[in-house]
Design a protein around this motif. Structure first.
Motif, mmCIF file in Angstrom:
data_model
loop_
_atom_site.group_PDB
_atom_site.id
_atom_site.type_symbol
_atom_site.label_atom_id
_atom_site.label_comp_id
_atom_site.label_asym_id
_atom_site.label_seq_id
_atom_site.Cartn_x
_atom_site.Cartn_y
_atom_site.Cartn_z
ATOM 1 N N HIS A 55 0.867 -1.173 0.000
ATOM 2 C CA HIS A 55 0.000 0.000 0.000
ATOM 3 C C HIS A 55 0.902 1.221 0.000
ATOM 4 O O HIS A 55 1.606 1.474 0.974
ATOM 5 N N VAL A 56 0.891 1.971 -1.102
ATOM 6 C CA VAL A 56 1.804 3.109 -1.202
ATOM 7 C C VAL A 56 1.299 4.080 -2.262
ATOM 8 O O VAL A 56 0.472 3.721 -3.112
ATOM 9 N N CYS A 57 1.792 5.290 -2.185
ATOM 10 C CA CYS A 57 1.407 6.326 -3.156
ATOM 11 C C CYS A 57 1.885 5.947 -4.555
ATOM 12 O O CYS A 57 3.015 5.515 -4.733
ATOM 13 N N ASP A 58 0.994 6.152 -5.547
ATOM 14 C CA ASP A 58 1.416 5.884 -6.933
ATOM 15 C C ASP A 58 1.583 7.166 -7.733
ATOM 16 O O ASP A 58 1.559 7.158 -8.954
ATOM 17 N N GLN A 59 1.746 8.259 -7.030
ATOM 18 C CA GLN A 59 2.061 9.564 -7.646
ATOM 19 C C GLN A 59 0.972 10.070 -8.590
ATOM 20 O O GLN A 59 1.249 10.799 -9.529
ATOM 21 N N GLN A 91 -4.110 18.639 6.679
ATOM 22 C CA GLN A 91 -4.569 17.255 6.463
ATOM 23 C C GLN A 91 -5.584 17.124 5.335
ATOM 24 O O GLN A 91 -6.215 16.071 5.189
ATOM 25 N N ALA A 92 -5.755 18.169 4.549
ATOM 26 C CA ALA A 92 -6.686 18.054 3.421
ATOM 27 C C ALA A 92 -6.211 16.959 2.470
ATOM 28 O O ALA A 92 -6.994 16.160 1.968
ATOM 29 N N CYS A 93 -4.901 16.921 2.255
ATOM 30 C CA CYS A 93 -4.347 15.914 1.341
ATOM 31 C C CYS A 93 -4.534 14.511 1.923
ATOM 32 O O CYS A 93 -4.820 13.566 1.196
ATOM 33 N N VAL A 94 -4.408 14.396 3.220
ATOM 34 C CA VAL A 94 -4.587 13.090 3.868
ATOM 35 C C VAL A 94 -6.040 12.638 3.717
ATOM 36 O O VAL A 94 -6.333 11.512 3.317
ATOM 37 N N GLY A 95 -6.940 13.554 4.018
ATOM 38 C CA GLY A 95 -8.357 13.200 3.978
ATOM 39 C C GLY A 95 -8.855 12.893 2.579
ATOM 40 O O GLY A 95 -9.772 12.108 2.405
ATOM 41 N N PHE A 96 -8.295 13.541 1.590
ATOM 42 C CA PHE A 96 -8.814 13.393 0.234
ATOM 43 C C PHE A 96 -8.062 12.387 -0.623
ATOM 44 O O PHE A 96 -8.487 12.082 -1.736
ATOM 45 N N CYS A 97 -6.954 11.888 -0.156
ATOM 46 C CA CYS A 97 -6.236 10.902 -0.962
ATOM 47 C C CYS A 97 -7.138 9.681 -1.182
ATOM 48 O O CYS A 97 -7.582 9.058 -0.221
ATOM 49 N N PRO A 98 -7.426 9.354 -2.434
ATOM 50 C CA PRO A 98 -8.398 8.289 -2.686
ATOM 51 C C PRO A 98 -7.897 6.909 -2.250
ATOM 52 O O PRO A 98 -8.695 5.992 -2.087
ATOM 53 N N ILE A 99 -6.581 6.765 -2.102
ATOM 54 C CA ILE A 99 -6.078 5.456 -1.684
ATOM 55 C C ILE A 99 -5.396 5.552 -0.319
ATOM 56 O O ILE A 99 -4.661 4.651 0.088
ATOM 57 N N SER A 100 -5.658 6.635 0.379
ATOM 58 C CA SER A 100 -5.097 6.853 1.728
ATOM 59 C C SER A 100 -3.587 6.631 1.782
ATOM 60 O O SER A 100 -3.065 6.073 2.744
ATOM 61 N N ALA A 101 -2.910 7.059 0.748
ATOM 62 C CA ALA A 101 -1.461 6.880 0.716
ATOM 63 C C ALA A 101 -0.712 8.111 1.201
ATOM 64 O O ALA A 101 0.489 8.053 1.440
ATOM 65 N N MET A 102 -1.422 9.227 1.344
ATOM 66 C CA MET A 102 -0.826 10.377 2.031
ATOM 67 C C MET A 102 -1.042 10.095 3.502
ATOM 68 O O MET A 102 -2.171 9.878 3.942
ATOM 69 N N GLU A 110 2.877 17.535 10.062
ATOM 70 C CA GLU A 110 2.918 17.488 8.601
ATOM 71 C C GLU A 110 2.836 16.041 8.125
ATOM 72 O O GLU A 110 3.537 15.179 8.639
ATOM 73 N N PRO A 111 1.995 15.793 7.130
ATOM 74 C CA PRO A 111 1.884 14.436 6.579
ATOM 75 C C PRO A 111 3.151 14.066 5.799
ATOM 76 O O PRO A 111 4.074 14.879 5.652
ATOM 77 N N PHE A 112 3.197 12.850 5.342
ATOM 78 C CA PHE A 112 4.340 12.411 4.526
ATOM 79 C C PHE A 112 3.869 11.351 3.551
ATOM 80 O O PHE A 112 2.776 10.794 3.694
ATOM 81 N N LYS A 113 4.693 11.106 2.573
ATOM 82 C CA LYS A 113 4.282 10.187 1.513
ATOM 83 C C LYS A 113 5.501 9.583 0.820
ATOM 84 O O LYS A 113 6.626 10.030 1.029
ATOM 85 N N CYS A 114 5.256 8.598 0.012
ATOM 86 C CA CYS A 114 6.320 7.966 -0.758
ATOM 87 C C CYS A 114 6.935 8.946 -1.749
ATOM 88 O O CYS A 114 6.224 9.660 -2.458
#
Ligand code: SF4
Ligand code: SF4
Ligand code: SF4
Lengths: 149, 775
Positions: A55-59, A91-102, A110-114
């Motif tokens: 489970h990871v961000c796919d950019q 956390q807008a990016c966290v809440g809206f990431c469709p695959i919860s990868a943020m 601050e959030p973080f991601k791949c």
């Protein structure tokens, strides 16, 4: 301005993974300078039906349009990048990431991601992870703003 | 065009660029007073001091925020009330030397994780009502004020020349600067000041500046609003939100303030230093996800903002058209939200504060102005929101572009779209009846639907036109009523019944005729007829969920208290019930949105480190609500007579209105008034109107009885000292003032119920001076 056309993303070979979580530890080392893995890792390996899943961000970059302060941008190499110094932790990016990868760790606001750095790839003893190059146009997703469902 | 994922620097809106000699403008500034302060950190939501600026004397000082103040007044609007109480007199009027303009924040203001957490609360004595008016407004000013070090800004006195008040939170300096060369109208002024005060010439730096301004019309009318800016790094323009109601912009200009400027340095997601940032982020993310998943099936806020209400209101006969004569209109579909959706710019995080993913602050970019001094300019129009569209339907304006035109000019001239629209709609009705005409209106043909004339009226107000009509018209519906009556141009009753104001403030944009509870929601209010205290139409009229007076009174207790709470904390009301959890309908009290109430309990606890319950939240509000009412009493208002509403808000005034909904009203005569079908058939419309009139007025009085009793007030609407003590107030001056007022009422026979009760009916209490037994 020149826009990147391709980006490297992680590819997972489930059949090879043994679930050692070395990748997560390497990842948390990148983001939080600890080997804790888990909620401090951008890549998560979970077991489902005796099989491992990644489970990871796919950019795909949907979050780019969510950031009110411009802390999220697509870098020259195509990677979606969160600039910690600019981030105001909404956390807008966290809440809206469709695959919860943020991701949001309890360790900081601050959030973080791949970031497709490949640390996990290098550390994986089973060669279950790989960075592959794909066309950004094929994965781009924009946030829902349409009228009606 | 690619939809979305446009790099921020590359974003273009096509609006007209201005080229000013900002150096020259700035070098004309003269520092009249300045004050250096030590920057401090916000702790658990409080900066723990307020800032006092006196424009007459140049005194600038800090005041401490005590624990007692937090306990009794929580913050935000509550702090504003406390500071006003300490500074004004019962005789203070809007333009008195000692009148204050307050901008306050609240302990949750400036949070970025929970949607809707950037509101400023503004208070002053209103020119329209001569009592306290409070407004809840978005934009960056409130959060920045707090991050700069202050929970509230208190402005007193009047400057002798046009000034800007600058709060530099980066350096820790507050200054009053003479500012002779800037524009006054907001869309230009806020851009000038944003550029001038940004530390660097970058959009990110400009985003750290916020401006409060008004406009040219504010200084010639009672409708002045405050525009709060929030710089948009994509559109590259300061956008604005309005503290619209009650003429606070008029007060700003009366103090000769051109603008307030606040700037901050770096801040982050925990600049409020919450006691428990982890829980706070969790609750916030949960709400973001709900909005992401459900908004599109619920209110569509993210797509069209509050404009989605237009079609709903039209469908339920609640959209005010032709001065509230009707609640729906054949042409209304021309201004339904899809029409504005076509015009709005998409894919921009349109929150009026960071992290508000409700993102209702929609914008039309590159709009070409059609009239007036800016004709031909391409501008960004903030809105229109539902209320502005409703104000236009009230004037029978059905063209989205004219609605934008009205919206743009109201904003930049610094006037409230609601007050202006509602008042002009009334002038238009008077025009239709010949009570006003072209000559009496200084040459304006103010008939329904004449958008051109409505705009011309705004332009002439902004120019400072001195003709009699323009001067009176700019002071709003109440003054025009008096003027018409004094000139003897129309029947007094008709004028009183149709001009939609109460306490001197114009109604906001809902038709309340068929919902008694909502009539109370407009009338039994603190500042005047604004729907921000309670919105009960669906509960009352559509779902019939609160049929008895007692139930309505309970709703008119709970909801005003609940909604007051947002203002004590610096929050927006919309993310409470304009998005609902998926299972909300199955909860015991869906209209309270229990899960969200629980969110707020956790949120306030996580910020402050307190341990409050949902009942405590209501108690926090009840204190401030009663305090404000008591201050209104102190100023000679805040009594039953002041809570009266015009009959147009209660029912049909004219025969045409009756006939337009004949079946509905005839049925009521049969069912509610138990007339026989024969009688109804025989009656003239006039007779029917009279019967309905008496009945509905009686109902309203009974409602007021029930509500006053529930709120702990006397039958004349006075908060009792007993109630105040229960709430924890010990202020001797306040308690004595209330007792004196109640004693005087007793002498004058005013401690009596307003309703006439039949044998089988009961007033809320049969005991005289029932409050005296309260412990
Ligand atoms: S390091 Fe490799 S084998 Fe270990 S969990 Fe990660 S992907 Fe699976
Ligand atoms: S959390 Fe940070 S990166 Fe994410 S949207 Fe908010 S400000 Fe941008
Ligand atoms: S819901 Fe709308 S008004 Fe409320 S805070 Fe969010 S953007 Fe502002």
């Amino acid at each position: 301005m020149d826009h990147p056309k391709t980006v490297k993303i992680l590819k997972f070979h489930a059949e090879k993974c043994k679930g050692c979580l070395e990748c997560e530890k390497a990842c948390s080392q990148v983001h939080f300078k600890t080997k804790d893995g888990g909620e401090k890792s951008a890549i998560r390996i979970k077991k489902a039906d005796k099989k491992y899943t990644m489970h990871v961000c796919d950019q795909r970059g949907l979050c780019l349009d969510m950031c009110p302060v411009g802390a999220l941008t697509r870098k020259k190499n195509g990677v979606v990048w969160l600039e910690k110094e600019l981030c105001i932790g909404c956390q807008a990016c966290v809440g809206f990431c469709p695959i919860s990868a943020m991701r949001k760790s309890d360790a900081r606001i601050e959030p973080f991601k791949c970031i497709s750095c490949g640390s996990c790839v290098r550390v994986c003893p089973e060669k279950a992870l790989e960075l592959i190059e794909i066309q950004i146009a094929d994965i781009t997703q924009v946030v829902h703003y349409r009228l009606g469902a | 065009m690619v939809e979305g994922q446009i790099a921020i620097e590359e974003y273009r809106t096509g609006i007209t660029k201005h080229h000013w000699d900002l150096k020259k403008i700035q070098s004309a500034h003269k520092v009249l007073a300045s004050y250096l302060y030590k920057k401090g950190e916000v702790n658990r939501g409080y900066a723990n001091r307020t800032l006092y600026v006196n424009l007459s004397t140049g005194i600038i000082q800090e005041k401490p925020v005590t624990d007692d103040m937090k306990k009794k007044f929580t913050g935000g609007r509550g702090f504003g009330l406390k500071l006003l109480w300490d500074s004004i007199k019962p005789t203070t009027r809007w333009n008195s030397e000692e009148n204050e303009l307050l901008i306050t924040t609240g302990p949750l203001c400036g949070t970025t994780q929970y949607a809707g957490s950037g509101k400023s609360l503004c208070l002053s004595i209103s020119p329209s009502t001569n009592i306290i008016c409070d407004c809840n407004v978005g934009g960056f000013f409130g959060p920045y004020l707090k991050f700069a070090g202050f929970d509230a800004l208190e402005l007193q006195g009047k400057a002798r020349e046009d000034v800007v008040v600058v709060i530099d939170g980066e350096k820790g300096i507050v200054s009053i600067e003479a500012a002779p060369l800037e524009e006054i109208n907001t869309h230009l002024l806020s851009e000038q000041l944003t550029q001038m005060y940004a530390t660097e010439n970058t959009d990110k730096s400009r985003q750290k500046v916020s401006i409060v301004s008004s406009g040219l019309a504010a200084q010639h009318s009672y409708w002045g609003c405050l525009n709060f800016s929030f710089y948009d790094i994509r559109r590259k323009v300061p956008r604005i939100k309005q503290a619209g109601r009650g003429g606070l912009g008029t007060v700003l200009r009366d103090k000769k303030i051109k603008a307030l400027v606040v700037k901050v340095g770096r801040f982050d997601g925990v600049s409020n230093h919450p006691a428990d940032p982890i829980t706070l982020a969790k609750v916030g993310i949960k709400l973001h996800r709900e909005i992401r998943n459900l908004d599109r099936y619920q209110c569509n806020m993210r797509a069209v903002g509050t404009g989605h209400l237009v079609e709903i209101m039209d469908a339920y006969d609640l959209l005010p058209t032709e001065n509230y004569r009707f609640g729906s209109f054949p042409k209304a579909s021309k201004i339904y939200s899809p029409k504005f959706y076509e015009l709005f710019t998409k894919i921009i995080p349109d929150g009026c504060w960071h992290g508000c993913t409700m993102a209702c602050a929609k914008t039309v970019d590159g709009y070409t102005v059609m009239t007036g001094p800016y004709k031909g300019e391409k501008v960004t129009v903030d809105g229109p929101e539902y209320e502005t569209i409703g104000a236009c339907s009230n004037m029978s304006i059905w063209d989205p572009l004219w609605i934008l035109e009205f919206n743009f000019y109201c904003d930049t001239y610094g006037i409230d779209t609601i007050s202006a629209g509602t008042a002009i709609a009334f002038y238009m009705e008077m025009y239709e009846y010949g009570i006003l005409n072209k000559e009496r209106c200084s040459g304006l043909e103010l008939c329904f639907g004449n958008a051109d004339a409505a705009l011309e009226l705004l332009h002439r107000i902004a120019q400072g036109d001195t003709s009699e009509f323009i001067q009176v018209a700019a002071r709003g519906a109440r003054r025009v009523k008096d003027w018409i009556i004094q000139k003897n141009w129309g029947e007094k009753q008709l004028v009183e019944d149709t001009g939609m104001e109460s306490k001197g403030l114009e109604f906001s944009e809902y038709v309340t005729k068929e919902s008694l509870a909502m009539q109370g929601g407009y009338g039994l209010t603190l500042k005047g007829p604004q729907h921000d205290e309670a919105w009960l139409i669906f509960m009352d009229m559509v779902n019939n969920a609160i049929p008895t007076f007692q139930m309505k009174a309970e709703a008119l207790h709970y909801y005003p208290m609940w909604r007051t709470w947002f203002g004590l904390n610096g929050l927006c009301k919309l993310p409470w019930n304009d998005i609902e959890p998926a299972n909300n309908a199955e909860t015991a009290e869906p209209s309270k949105v229990p899960e969200h109430v629980q969110n707020y309990v956790e949120y306030q606890n996580a910020m402050t480190g307190w341990n409050v319950t949902k009942e405590d939240l209501i108690l926090q509000s009840e204190r401030c609500y009663n305090w404000q009412r008591a201050m209104n009493v102190w100023m000679g208002r805040g009594q039953r007579k002041d809570d009266w509403i015009p009959f147009r808000a209660m029912g049909p005034v004219t025969e045409m209105e009756y006939l337009s909904r004949k079946e509905r009203y005839d049925t009521q005569l049969l069912e509610k008034l138990r007339k026989s079908p024969k009688d109804v058939e025989k009656m003239t419309v006039r007779e029917k109107l009279t019967i309905l009139y008496e009945f509905r007025r009686g109902q309203y009085n009974k409602l007021a009885d029930a509500v006053y009793y529930r709120r702990g007030w006397t039958p004349n609407g006075i908060p009792t000292p007993q109630k105040m003590r229960q709430l924890g107030f010990t202020d001797k001056k306040m308690l004595k003032m209330l007792q004196d007022k109640i004693d005087a009422d007793e002498k004058n026979g005013l401690n009596l119920w307003g309703g006439t009760y039949a044998k089988e009916e009961q007033p809320p209490s049969n005991q005289k001076r029932y409050w005296e037994t309260w412990k």
